[in-house]
Design a protein around this motif. Structure first.
Motif, short mmCIF file in Angstrom:
data_model
loop_
_atom_site.label_atom_id
_atom_site.label_comp_id
_atom_site.label_asym_id
_atom_site.label_seq_id
_atom_site.Cartn_x
_atom_site.Cartn_y
_atom_site.Cartn_z
N ALA A 33 -47.90 -26.98 -6.58
CA ALA A 33 -48.14 -25.82 -5.72
C ALA A 33 -47.19 -24.66 -6.01
O ALA A 33 -47.65 -23.51 -6.10
CB ALA A 33 -48.07 -26.23 -4.25
N PRO A 34 -45.88 -24.86 -6.18
CA PRO A 34 -45.01 -23.71 -6.48
C PRO A 34 -45.34 -23.05 -7.82
O PRO A 34 -45.25 -21.83 -7.96
CB PRO A 34 -43.60 -24.31 -6.51
CG PRO A 34 -43.69 -25.60 -5.81
CD PRO A 34 -45.09 -26.07 -5.96
N ILE A 35 -45.74 -23.85 -8.80
CA ILE A 35 -46.10 -23.30 -10.10
C ILE A 35 -47.35 -22.45 -9.97
O ILE A 35 -47.43 -21.34 -10.50
CB ILE A 35 -46.30 -24.44 -11.12
CG1 ILE A 35 -44.98 -25.21 -11.30
CG2 ILE A 35 -46.83 -23.92 -12.44
CD1 ILE A 35 -45.11 -26.48 -12.07
N GLU A 36 -48.34 -22.95 -9.23
CA GLU A 36 -49.58 -22.20 -9.03
C GLU A 36 -49.30 -20.92 -8.26
O GLU A 36 -49.86 -19.86 -8.57
CB GLU A 36 -50.60 -23.06 -8.29
CG GLU A 36 -51.98 -22.45 -8.19
CD GLU A 36 -52.14 -21.53 -7.01
OE1 GLU A 36 -52.99 -20.61 -7.10
OE2 GLU A 36 -51.43 -21.69 -6.02
N LEU A 39 -47.78 -18.41 -10.68
CA LEU A 39 -48.79 -17.87 -11.60
C LEU A 39 -49.71 -16.91 -10.89
O LEU A 39 -50.08 -15.86 -11.43
CB LEU A 39 -49.60 -19.02 -12.22
CG LEU A 39 -48.92 -19.80 -13.31
CD1 LEU A 39 -49.78 -21.00 -13.70
CD2 LEU A 39 -48.65 -18.93 -14.51
N SER A 40 -50.09 -17.23 -9.66
CA SER A 40 -50.97 -16.35 -8.90
C SER A 40 -50.28 -15.02 -8.62
O SER A 40 -50.89 -13.95 -8.77
CB SER A 40 -51.36 -17.03 -7.59
OG SER A 40 -52.17 -16.19 -6.83
N LYS A 41 -49.01 -15.06 -8.25
CA LYS A 41 -48.27 -13.83 -7.99
C LYS A 41 -48.16 -13.00 -9.27
O LYS A 41 -48.33 -11.78 -9.25
CB LYS A 41 -46.88 -14.16 -7.46
CG LYS A 41 -46.07 -12.94 -7.09
CD LYS A 41 -44.71 -13.35 -6.54
CE LYS A 41 -43.86 -12.19 -6.13
NZ LYS A 41 -43.88 -11.03 -6.94
N ILE A 43 -50.25 -12.97 -11.83
CA ILE A 43 -51.55 -12.40 -12.15
C ILE A 43 -51.87 -11.23 -11.23
O ILE A 43 -52.33 -10.17 -11.67
CB ILE A 43 -52.65 -13.49 -12.08
CG1 ILE A 43 -52.46 -14.47 -13.23
CG2 ILE A 43 -54.04 -12.88 -12.11
CD1 ILE A 43 -53.31 -15.69 -13.14
N TRP A 44 -51.61 -11.36 -9.93
CA TRP A 44 -51.88 -10.27 -9.00
C TRP A 44 -51.01 -9.06 -9.29
O TRP A 44 -51.45 -7.91 -9.20
CB TRP A 44 -51.69 -10.71 -7.55
CG TRP A 44 -52.89 -11.42 -7.02
CD1 TRP A 44 -53.00 -12.77 -6.82
CD2 TRP A 44 -54.14 -10.85 -6.65
NE1 TRP A 44 -54.25 -13.05 -6.34
CE2 TRP A 44 -54.97 -11.90 -6.22
CE3 TRP A 44 -54.65 -9.56 -6.64
CZ2 TRP A 44 -56.27 -11.69 -5.79
CZ3 TRP A 44 -55.95 -9.35 -6.20
CH2 TRP A 44 -56.73 -10.41 -5.78
N ASP A 45 -49.74 -9.30 -9.65
CA ASP A 45 -48.86 -8.18 -9.99
C ASP A 45 -49.29 -7.51 -11.29
O ASP A 45 -49.15 -6.31 -11.45
CB ASP A 45 -47.40 -8.65 -10.11
CG ASP A 45 -46.81 -9.01 -8.77
OD1 ASP A 45 -47.39 -8.63 -7.73
OD2 ASP A 45 -45.76 -9.70 -8.76
N HIS A 46 -49.82 -8.30 -12.20
CA HIS A 46 -50.24 -7.77 -13.49
C HIS A 46 -51.52 -6.94 -13.38
O HIS A 46 -51.71 -5.99 -14.13
CB HIS A 46 -50.44 -8.92 -14.48
CG HIS A 46 -50.78 -8.48 -15.86
ND1 HIS A 46 -49.86 -7.86 -16.68
CD2 HIS A 46 -51.92 -8.56 -16.57
CE1 HIS A 46 -50.43 -7.58 -17.83
NE2 HIS A 46 -51.69 -8.00 -17.79
N THR A 47 -52.39 -7.29 -12.44
CA THR A 47 -53.68 -6.60 -12.32
C THR A 47 -53.64 -5.40 -11.39
O THR A 47 -54.61 -4.64 -11.34
CB THR A 47 -54.77 -7.56 -11.82
OG1 THR A 47 -54.38 -8.11 -10.57
CG2 THR A 47 -55.03 -8.67 -12.83
N THR A 48 -52.56 -5.18 -10.65
CA THR A 48 -52.50 -4.01 -9.78
C THR A 48 -52.32 -2.76 -10.63
O THR A 48 -51.64 -2.79 -11.66
CB THR A 48 -51.34 -4.10 -8.77
OG1 THR A 48 -50.13 -4.32 -9.49
CG2 THR A 48 -51.56 -5.21 -7.78
N PRO A 49 -52.92 -1.65 -10.24
CA PRO A 49 -52.78 -0.43 -11.03
C PRO A 49 -51.34 0.06 -11.02
O PRO A 49 -50.62 -0.07 -10.03
CB PRO A 49 -53.72 0.57 -10.35
CG PRO A 49 -54.01 0.00 -9.02
CD PRO A 49 -53.80 -1.48 -9.10
N ALA A 50 -50.93 0.65 -12.14
CA ALA A 50 -49.54 1.09 -12.28
C ALA A 50 -49.25 2.30 -11.39
O ALA A 50 -48.18 2.41 -10.81
CB ALA A 50 -49.25 1.43 -13.73
#
Length: 69
Positions: A33-36, A39-41, A43-50
């Motif tokens: 669960a902590p690894i997931e 990874l989820s955080k 991915i969400w940080d990577h996909t937010t517009p700059a």
């Protein structure tokens, strides 16, 4: 060994094996669960517009609703 005792023994063994498999899957999910979450955080940080979206010229719906309520 009588047949009924053997059938009860086999049924109990299968139930115990099922619950042990469920316990192992639960512990694996708890461990991962902590690894997931990380990874989820990521991915969400990577996909937010700059940069934030440019603001509209003129009135927006929010301005309209403030004026008419």
């Amino acid at each position: 060994m009588p047949l009924i005792v053997e059938a009860i023994f086999i049924a109990l063994t299968m139930l115990i094996a099922f619950f042990l498999a469920f316990l192992m899957m639960f512990l694996l999910a708890l461990f991962l669960a902590p690894i997931e979450r990380g990874l989820s955080k990521f991915i969400w940080d990577h996909t937010t517009p700059a940069s934030p979206a440019p603001s509209q010229k003129g009135q927006s719906y929010r301005d309209f609703s403030k004026k008419h309520f």
